[in-house]
Each structure stands twice: as C-alpha cells, then as structure tokens.
Design a protein around this motif. Structure first.
Motif, PDB file in Angstrom:
ATOM      1  N   THR A   1     -13.949 -15.767  31.276  1.00 46.65           N
ATOM      2  CA  THR A   1     -13.487 -15.095  30.060  1.00 46.65           C
ATOM      3  C   THR A   1     -12.170 -14.366  30.295  1.00 46.65           C
ATOM      4  N   LEU A   2     -12.098 -13.634  31.399  1.00 47.96           N
ATOM      5  CA  LEU A   2     -10.887 -12.859  31.679  1.00 47.96           C
ATOM      6  C   LEU A   2      -9.701 -13.771  31.979  1.00 47.96           C
ATOM      7  N   MET A   3      -9.950 -14.872  32.669  1.00 48.41           N
ATOM      8  CA  MET A   3      -8.850 -15.794  32.941  1.00 48.41           C
ATOM      9  C   MET A   3      -8.392 -16.513  31.669  1.00 48.41           C
ATOM     10  N   TRP A   4      -9.287 -16.729  30.726  1.00 48.37           N
ATOM     11  CA  TRP A   4      -8.879 -17.293  29.443  1.00 48.37           C
ATOM     12  C   TRP A   4      -7.966 -16.325  28.700  1.00 48.37           C
ATOM     13  N   ILE A   5      -8.259 -15.032  28.786  1.00 47.82           N
ATOM     14  CA  ILE A   5      -7.386 -14.033  28.161  1.00 47.82           C
ATOM     15  C   ILE A   5      -5.988 -14.103  28.770  1.00 47.82           C
ATOM     16  N   ALA A   6      -5.934 -14.171  30.099  1.00 46.78           N
ATOM     17  CA  ALA A   6      -4.641 -14.254  30.767  1.00 46.78           C
ATOM     18  C   ALA A   6      -3.925 -15.557  30.435  1.00 46.78           C
ATOM     19  N   THR A   7      -4.682 -16.642  30.308  1.00 47.83           N
ATOM     20  CA  THR A   7      -4.086 -17.937  29.971  1.00 47.83           C
ATOM     21  C   THR A   7      -3.455 -17.905  28.587  1.00 47.83           C
ATOM     22  N   LEU A   8      -4.157 -17.340  27.630  1.00 47.67           N
ATOM     23  CA  LEU A   8      -3.600 -17.234  26.279  1.00 47.67           C
ATOM     24  C   LEU A   8      -2.383 -16.309  26.260  1.00 47.67           C
ATOM     25  N   ALA A   9      -2.402 -15.288  27.134  1.00 47.68           N
ATOM     26  CA  ALA A   9      -1.258 -14.375  27.190  1.00 47.68           C
ATOM     27  C   ALA A   9      -0.023 -15.072  27.747  1.00 47.68           C
ATOM     28  N   ILE A  10      -0.189 -15.804  28.834  1.00 46.02           N
ATOM     29  CA  ILE A  10       0.970 -16.475  29.423  1.00 46.02           C
ATOM     30  C   ILE A  10       1.461 -17.606  28.524  1.00 46.02           C
ATOM     31  N   ALA A  11       0.565 -18.168  27.738  1.00 44.20           N
ATOM     32  CA  ALA A  11       0.970 -19.217  26.798  1.00 44.20           C
ATOM     33  C   ALA A  11       1.752 -18.648  25.622  1.00 44.20           C
ATOM     34  N   GLY A  12       1.592 -17.337  25.356  1.00 47.88           N
ATOM     35  CA  GLY A  12       2.333 -16.711  24.265  1.00 47.88           C
ATOM     36  C   GLY A  12       1.580 -16.664  22.959  1.00 47.88           C
ATOM     37  N   ILE A  13       0.256 -16.514  23.029  1.00 48.83           N
ATOM     38  CA  ILE A  13      -0.564 -16.433  21.824  1.00 48.83           C
ATOM     39  C   ILE A  13      -0.673 -14.969  21.382  1.00 48.83           C
ATOM     40  N   PRO A  14      -0.347 -14.664  20.128  1.00 49.46           N
ATOM     41  CA  PRO A  14      -0.457 -13.277  19.669  1.00 49.46           C
ATOM     42  C   PRO A  14      -1.925 -12.887  19.487  1.00 49.46           C
ATOM     43  N   PRO A  15      -2.254 -11.596  19.612  1.00 53.30           N
ATOM     44  CA  PRO A  15      -1.356 -10.454  19.861  1.00 53.30           C
ATOM     45  C   PRO A  15      -1.347 -10.030  21.325  1.00 53.30           C
ATOM     46  N   LEU A  16      -1.571 -10.945  22.243  1.00 51.82           N
ATOM     47  CA  LEU A  16      -1.622 -10.595  23.658  1.00 51.82           C
ATOM     48  C   LEU A  16      -0.225 -10.272  24.185  1.00 51.82           C
ATOM     49  N   SER A  17      -0.175  -9.610  25.336  1.00 53.95           N
ATOM     50  CA  SER A  17       1.076  -9.042  25.831  1.00 53.95           C
ATOM     51  C   SER A  17       2.149 -10.087  26.069  1.00 53.95           C
ATOM     52  N   GLY A  18       1.767 -11.233  26.617  1.00 47.67           N
ATOM     53  CA  GLY A  18       2.756 -12.262  26.919  1.00 47.67           C
ATOM     54  C   GLY A  18       3.483 -12.768  25.693  1.00 47.67           C
ATOM     55  N   PHE A  19       2.823 -12.732  24.543  1.00 44.63           N
ATOM     56  CA  PHE A  19       3.464 -13.173  23.305  1.00 44.63           C
ATOM     57  C   PHE A  19       4.684 -12.317  22.990  1.00 44.63           C
ATOM     58  N   PHE A  20       4.532 -11.002  23.047  1.00 49.63           N
ATOM     59  CA  PHE A  20       5.618 -10.105  22.678  1.00 49.63           C
ATOM     60  C   PHE A  20       6.795 -10.221  23.642  1.00 49.63           C
ATOM     61  N   SER A  21       6.505 -10.249  24.950  1.00 46.24           N
ATOM     62  CA  SER A  21       7.605 -10.256  25.918  1.00 46.24           C
ATOM     63  C   SER A  21       8.334 -11.599  25.943  1.00 46.24           C
ATOM     64  N   LYS A  22       7.589 -12.701  25.922  1.00 48.72           N
ATOM     65  CA  LYS A  22       8.244 -14.010  25.943  1.00 48.72           C
ATOM     66  C   LYS A  22       9.031 -14.239  24.648  1.00 48.72           C
ATOM     67  N   ASP A  23       8.455 -13.838  23.514  1.00 45.13           N
ATOM     68  CA  ASP A  23       9.135 -14.024  22.234  1.00 45.13           C
ATOM     69  C   ASP A  23      10.440 -13.234  22.191  1.00 45.13           C
ATOM     70  N   GLU A  24      10.436 -12.051  22.785  1.00 48.01           N
ATOM     71  CA  GLU A  24      11.646 -11.234  22.781  1.00 48.01           C
ATOM     72  C   GLU A  24      12.762 -11.904  23.571  1.00 48.01           C
TER      73      GLU A  24
END
Length: 659
Positions: free
Chosen positions: A395-418
């Motif tokens: 479950t936790l690795m899926w959260i990180a995977t969605l974040a690095i992929a850039g899925i909102p509203p996870l952290s990776g979405f905001f930073s990569k989009d910027e």
C-alpha cells in the motif's frame, strides 16, 4: 546577536560526527554491542534533526536579510587566499539540513531492523553517521572549500558503504567505480574554484555572489567557464550524463544505503550546488541551458533503461537518475524553488520506495534462507503476489508510485508539474526549452509506466517465489514498517510545502527561499504564461501520467511471467534496454581499456621499466660503478705514481692560472 539555537548550529553536524566516533570505536572494540550501536547511531540522528528544527525555527524569527555566517577559525591563511572554517545558515541550507537529518533519521531507524543480523553492524552505523556528517558540512559550508570538504567526504563514504560487503568482488568494484567516476566530476569543481578565486579574490559565498553581477559580463567567457566546470562536478555527484553510470552499480550496497544516497544525501548535492550558485548560472545563458538540457536528456534516457530492468533496486536507481534530471531542468530554467521542491518531495517518496524494496528483499532473503534456496532475492521475476503477504509495504509503495508518476494530490504531482510549467514558460522566450519540456513530458510517461510495472510484477499476479518459500514471506517488523508509514504521510502531505497560486496556495517554499534566490531571479526574471495555458499544461501532465499507468495495466501480463531461472533471454530492443544501451561497454572500450593499455604498455613497460628503472636508476648505478672502477685503476699503492700524478696536477693548475 543571533539567538542561542542559531549560535549552536555547529551542533547539527557535530552530533552525527560524535556518532561516528563512538560507533567506530565500538566497531573496533566490541562489535557485538548492537544495542549500544543502535542507540548511538539512531539517537544522534534524531537529536541532529531536533537541533536542525530548532535552528530553522530560530532562523524563521530573524529578519529575512543576509545569511547567518558563523566563523570558527582561520583555516587556510595563504597570502591573498584567506579561508575561514565557517558555517552558513540561510533559507536554502535550512531546507537541506531538515531533509538530510529528517529522512536520514528514518533510514537509520529502518537500518536497525534491516542490518541487525549483519556481522558488520557497528561499522555500518559508523559509516552511516559519517555520511550524514559530511553531507551536513556540504550544505552548511559558508565557502567553496568548506563545501568541497563535504563534497569529497560523501564521496569517501559512498565508497565505504557501496562496497560495504567488500568480500565479494562485485561489491568492491562498485565502490571503486563510484569513487573514480566522482573524482572525474570533482576535477571540474576544483577548476571552477580556481577560476572563481582568480576572478573574485575570495571563495566565500557572500563575497562571490555579491560581486558577481558587477564583476562578470553576462554571457561572458569567464562566467560560462565557471558554470560549466561547476556543472561537471554536478554530473558526477548527481549522476547525470555522462557520469551517471556509477549510481546503478551503487545498488551493491545495503538497501538503506541506497535510500540514503538516492533520497537525502549525496545525489542531491549537485542540485543544491546549482541552486546555491544561482547568481552565477543566471549570468550564463550557456551554463543554464546546459544544465537544463543535460537534465532533460538524462531524465528521458534513464527512464528508457528503467523500462526493462528486472532488479527491483536497479529500476529505482535509474528512476533516481531520471528524477534528478527533472531537478536540473528546474534549476537550469531558473525555477530554483521548483527544483528544490522536487528535491524535497523526491526525498520522501524515493526513500519510501527504496525502504519498501528493502522490506521486500528482506522478506525474500528470509524465505530463501529458510528453505536453503539460491535464487536472486532482488529479481522481480521471482516475486509476484506479495501484496497478500505484505499489505502495508504494498500500500505504501503504491502511494509513492502514484506520487512519482505525478498523480494529484500527492507531493510528486505539485513539484514535477511546477518544473514542467516553468520549462514551458521559458520556451516562450527561448524556444530551445520546448525540446526540454517535451523530453520531460516523455520521461513522465515512461516513469508512470515503469513504476507501475515494478508494482505489478512485485505485488500482483501469481506468486513466483515458490510453494515452500512463499510461506516464509511476511511483513517486516515494526522498526522497519514504522519509517515507511512516516514517509508515506510525508509523500501524501508534502505537496503542501509549495502549493502554487494556481491551486489556491501561497507557494510557501518559494517565498521561504526568496532571500537566497531573489538576486538570481532578478537577473533572470521568470516568464509568466496565461492561467489557461497553465491549466492545460497541468491537465496534460496528469493525462500523460494516467496514460502510462493504464498502458502498464493493459500491456503487461504478470500472469505470463516466469521465474528468473527459466526466463527466456532478452532480444531486440528489450535486450538493448536491459543492457543499458551498452553505455558501460562503450566506456570500457573507449576509456577503460585504452587507459589500461597506456598504463601497462607505455607508463609501466617504457616509462617506468625502461626509462626510470633502466636508464635513471640502473643507469645511474652503472655510471657509479664505472666511475668507481676508473678510480680503482688509479689506486696502485705505489708512492712514485702518486707523486707523478701530484706533479701533473700542480702543473695543470699553475698553467691554468697563468693563462
């Protein structure tokens, strides 16, 4: 006068140094005292994080003006070169010390469970503490030489930790490779320091950056050379083309080491250096374009390699190389806050991914050891269906995977989009950036695909571990799962650090960093685009990420995958990607083997053996023997002969004097 916590900023790096001294002593005297080692190793990092938090809180109460510089002693007094050992606390170094100590502390806690059965437990924690100490010196140094001490220190520690299990040749070779490749980049850093001192007469950050706008011609040869040599150092530390090849091999070290290198310490040094020297890069269009261009190319190139790697850690390693490329696109574009924002969010989700993979590898090792099976515990073809056995990790690795992929509203979405938004905006005035933006979007598509591939092959589909082995696969103990949960929360909430105004936020991180980045941004003001364009870029980035995830689900067949021992060999394009575009083989052919031939055939057999040994050493000895033989012929023992020679000598002297 600064408040007490600020005046004691030296405590932040001193604590992990103390941990290294204590645990290093224990490693030599009582290596089995694992409880004491754990308390010291983890405790010093937790205290360092607390000290860093106090220092940052104190800094936040200060007026946002000049950085706080603490000079401790005169370090290099040599003529015009006057260098003090000094630490500098400002908004940029504040972000870094929180990331290094915070994420580093979680990795230390995880290491207690992961490395507990290892015979080198005390030595491991000593090296880990030393690694964090040098990284803190790197980010807190108030001048280039102080930064360079930390810069070289993390290189040393990477060698010690990557080759930690040095009894196996492949591990020792990986450590040496990391050390040597980084020395190539560090040559660039040294040359840049010499050029900076020649131009400014100082190596202090305050002096150099204050004088730079007036002392350097924008786009001139001097600033271009300085920035390009600085970036050469960055390509080594932060694993960018052409010096990225050491980082995937760094997976030979313990998995928590991989997490520390990839998430919180060494590889972020290059991004930090460009952000710190933003004034210089803002004055160099060629330097900034090189940073952004190499970053974009690396992001895409590394992502293609990750598509066909089977080792779970190597997939994440190439992912790190790719994500570092995004960071360089940000700082090369002039979006320094965006680059540092992605550095921070990446520290959260990449540490989670590496530590999660560590939990998987830990479980696989346990299963194979319990059943006396000799299979690769890191090969995803030997996994599958692990979500049923390790639900928390999955479950936790899926959260990180969605974040690095850039899925909102996870952290990776905001930073990569910027970063992508800044690159697109820059392209409206510098069309070359359209290519950089396009490569970033393509890399985002591949990132979503290969990370979903990793998750599907590891946690879903049928289990390929083996009937006897799968019964021994289970979730990691709380000391390992706990840090994953904390990192999962940071991955979910970390985007709040810099939510842009487009989404109703206040860009907190950008405002926090403004005292440091303000001058560079004034020299190179950001380009604004219409809100409609921004929303289109955001929607496109999310669509690309979703497309990559959906494509992975549709195209990949976990049910058809077979264990590694019976898997057919890769062919065609798959083999090309699996072999990493044969870059290592190319370097071996055009660099390593010619250098070895030159060393063996010329430097050894000709220069050393024939010239130095044969002509100079043995030749001198032969000449000495000849002179001795000649002298011995003159020693007859007859007084008459000596008298004759004496008379001849006197006559020769008198004759010479008369003339």
């Amino acid at each position: 006068m600064p408040a007490l916590p600020l005046s004691l900023v030296w405590v932040v790096p001193a604590l992990p140094l103390l941990g290294f001294v204590v645990n290093g002593t224990v490693a030599l005297t009582r290596p089995t005292a694992k409880r004491a080692v754990s308390i010291v190793g983890v405790g010093t990092l937790l205290l360092a994080f607390a000290a860093a938090a106090l220092a940052v809180a104190g800094l936040a109460r200060q007026p946002a003006s000049a950085p706080l510089v603490f000079r401790y002693w005169e370090w290099i007094p040599a003529g015009d070169l006057q260098v003090a050992f000094a630490l500098q606390l400002d908004q940029l170094s504040a972000v870094m010390i929180l990331v290094v100590t915070g994420v580093g502390a979680l990795i230390h806690v995880f290491s207690v469970g992961y490395m507990h059965e290892d015979a080198g437990y005390a030595r491991y924690f000593a090296y880990l503490n030393l690694f964090v100490f040098f990284m803190l010196i790197l980010v807190l140094g108030a001048n280039f030489p102080a930064m360079f001490v930390g810069w070289e220190g993390v290189g040393l520690c990477s060698y010690l930790l990557i080759g930690f299990w040095f009894n196996e040749q492949v591990n020792a070779d990986a450590g040496k490779k990391a050390f040597i490749v980084n020395r190539i980049g560090d040559f660039g850093f040294l040359v840049a320091m010499l050029l900076i001192f020649t131009r400014f007469g100082s190596l202090d950050f305050e002096t150099v950056f204050a004088k730079a706008p007036a002392a350097l011609v924008p786009g001139g040869a001097a600033v271009t050379a300085i920035t390009l040599f600085l970036f050469l150092g960055c390509t080594g530390k932060s694993a960018q083309i052409p010096l990225y090849t050491w980082l995937p091999d760094a997976m030979q070290g313990p998995t928590p080491v991989s997490a520390l290198i990839h998430a919180a310490t060494m590889v972020t040094a290059g991004v930090y250096l460009v952000a710190r020297c933003g004034v210089l890069f803002a004055l160099s269009p060629v330097g900034s374009a090189t940073v952004a261009g190499i970053g974009a190319l690396t992001a895409l190139f590394a992502a293609t390699i990750a598509l066909k790697q089977w080792d779970i850690k190597r997939v994440l390693a190439y992912s790190t190389v790719s994500q570092l490329g995004y960071m360089f696109v940000g700082v090369g574009t002039g979006a320094y806050a965006a680059g540092m924002f992605h550095l921070t969010t990446h520290a959260f989700f990449k540490a989670l991914l590496f530590l999660g993979s560590g939990s998987v590898i830990h479980a696989m090792h346990h299963a194979y050891q319990a059943t006396h099976t000799h299979e690769d515990a890191q090969d995803m073809r030997n996994m599958g269906g692990l979500a049923r056995r390790m639900p928390w990790t999955a479950t936790l690795m899926w959260i990180a995977t969605l974040a690095i992929a850039g899925i909102p509203p996870l952290s990776g979405f905001f930073s990569k989009d910027e970063i992508l938004g800044a690159a697109f905006a820059e392209a409206t005035v510098r069309p070359l950036w359209y290519a950089f933006w396009a490569m970033g979007v393509a890399a985002a598509l591949l990132t979503a695909f290969y990370m979903t591939r990793l998750m599907l092959y590891t946690f879903h589909g049928p289990n390929r571990t083996g009937e006897r082995q799968r019964e021994h696969v289970h979730e990691a103990p709380p000391v390992m799962t706990g840090p994953l949960v904390v990192l999962g929360l940071l991955t979910v909430l970390g985007g709040a650090l810099n939510v842009p105004e487009l989404f109703g936020g206040h860009a907190l991180l950008a405002r926090w960093l403004e005292p440091v980045t303000g001058v560079a941004q004034h020299l190179r003001p950001a380009v604004e685009v219409a809100h409609a364009t921004e929303w289109t870029i955001v929607a496109g980035a999310v669509l690309v990420a979703a497309l990559g995830i959906v494509a992975a689900f549709r195209l990949l067949k976990p049910d058809a995958l077979v264990p590694a021992r019976v898997a057919p060999p890769e062919t065609g394009l798959s083999r090309l990607l699996w072999k990493k575009w044969y870059v290592d083989e190319l370097y071996d052919a055009i660099v390593v083997r010619p250098a070895m031939w030159l060393s063996r055939e010329v430097l050894w057999k000709i220069v050393d053996a024939r010239i130095v040994d044969g002509l100079l050493v043995n030749g001198t000895a032969a000449a000495s023997r000849a002179m001795g033989w000649l002298g011995s012929r003159l020693q007859t023992g007859e007084v008459g002969v000596y008298v004759v020679l004496f008379v001849i000598g006197v006559l020769a002297v008198v004759g010479a004097a008369v003339r």
